[in-house]
Scaffold this active site. Sequence first.
Site, PDB file in Angstrom:
ATOM      1  CB  THR A 194      -0.983   0.039   1.187  1.00 11.78           C
ATOM      2  OG1 THR A 194      -0.264   0.146   2.422  1.00 11.78           O
ATOM      3  CG2 THR A 194      -1.860  -1.196   1.231  1.00 11.78           C
ATOM      4  CG  LEU A 240      -6.167   6.153  -1.465  1.00 15.96           C
ATOM      5  CD1 LEU A 240      -6.866   6.335  -2.808  1.00 15.96           C
ATOM      6  CD2 LEU A 240      -7.169   6.391  -0.336  1.00 15.96           C
ATOM      7  CG  HIS A 241      -3.261   2.004   4.055  1.00 22.29           C
ATOM      8  ND1 HIS A 241      -1.923   1.691   4.024  1.00 22.29           N
ATOM      9  CD2 HIS A 241      -3.350   3.155   4.760  1.00 22.29           C
ATOM     10  CE1 HIS A 241      -1.248   2.606   4.695  1.00 22.29           C
ATOM     11  NE2 HIS A 241      -2.082   3.511   5.142  1.00 22.29           N
ATOM     12  CG  ASP A 242      -8.482  -0.093   4.423  1.00 14.09           C
ATOM     13  OD1 ASP A 242      -7.515  -0.827   4.699  1.00 14.09           O
ATOM     14  OD2 ASP A 242      -9.090   0.573   5.288  1.00 14.09           O
TER      15      ASP A 242
END
Length: 311
Positions: A194, A240-242
Amino acid sequence: MTRKIIIDTDPGQDDAVAILLALGSPELEVLGITCVAGNVPLALTSKNARIVCELAGRRDVKVFAGCDRPLLRPLVTAEYVHGKTGLDGIPLPEPTMALQDQHAVDFIIETLRSEAPGTVTLCPLGPLTNIATAFRRAPEIISKVEQIVLMGGAYFEVGNTTPAAEFNIYVDPQAAEIVFKCGAPVVVVPLDATHKALTTRPRIEAFRALGTPVGAAVASWTDFFERFDMAKYGSEGAPLHDPCVIAWLLRPDLFEGRFINVEIETHSELTMGMTVADWWRVTKREPNALFLRDVDADGFYTLLTERLARL
Ligand code: BDR
Ligand code: CA
């Protein structure tokens, strides 16, 4: 054919973008959104999930509240990243759609019992408390899970919450241990991947240029939490990890990783919640997870922007 998913989440701006990406993708059928305490307390995560569904014009999506604290440890939250509401950045209306009466854990159990085996994928985007609780209460559902594709952990990037641990795993390491040891196919989207999916000015402006309420919200959210990561890492933008979890379901070819053994540290306070990933295969421990390390950031942002445009 659509793929059935349950999004287990603690919104959080990046969780919100992940939900929007899923709702904008016809390949995915969101059976329900199960909320957990994490970035902010449960009352806020379960409210924020409904704000996001309403923003997407999807009041029909079922949103459930789940566990309000980790299995054993006190809850640690992250308002310092996400703001007081968890969705700071742009004022959005209070949700009017109702929260489901059923507890999130019961929904997960009931859904896995009633759907055909191997047809439901779990997408955890926060601490793993709801999933672990469901597995502990109804272990027979584990063999019915198609895949668990989760955001959590880190190996090369090590920790973002302690020097050793990533937030989602740190908050509930005992739950993470249950999930990583459960035997179902696990895909891990760690910070190693990420942190390569960074926002940039042009990428944020592309969201804004959609000219829709969704585009405006995503641009404002990313603007808001960018300041924290840029100050912390000195990076060009924020990860923007998720949404990477949902992107992996849609376009696994954008990612690279290895099928390796990953264990969770649950004893040492110093390294609590560390994902001990045998990337170099230096042990004989059985591989239990596909651990992603790389993502094609341009491909990811193109996909994300294109799907947000549909909402
Ligand atoms: C994870 O922690 C949360 O703050 C984000 O929503 C993401 O799920 C990143 O460490
Ligand atoms: Ca999250």
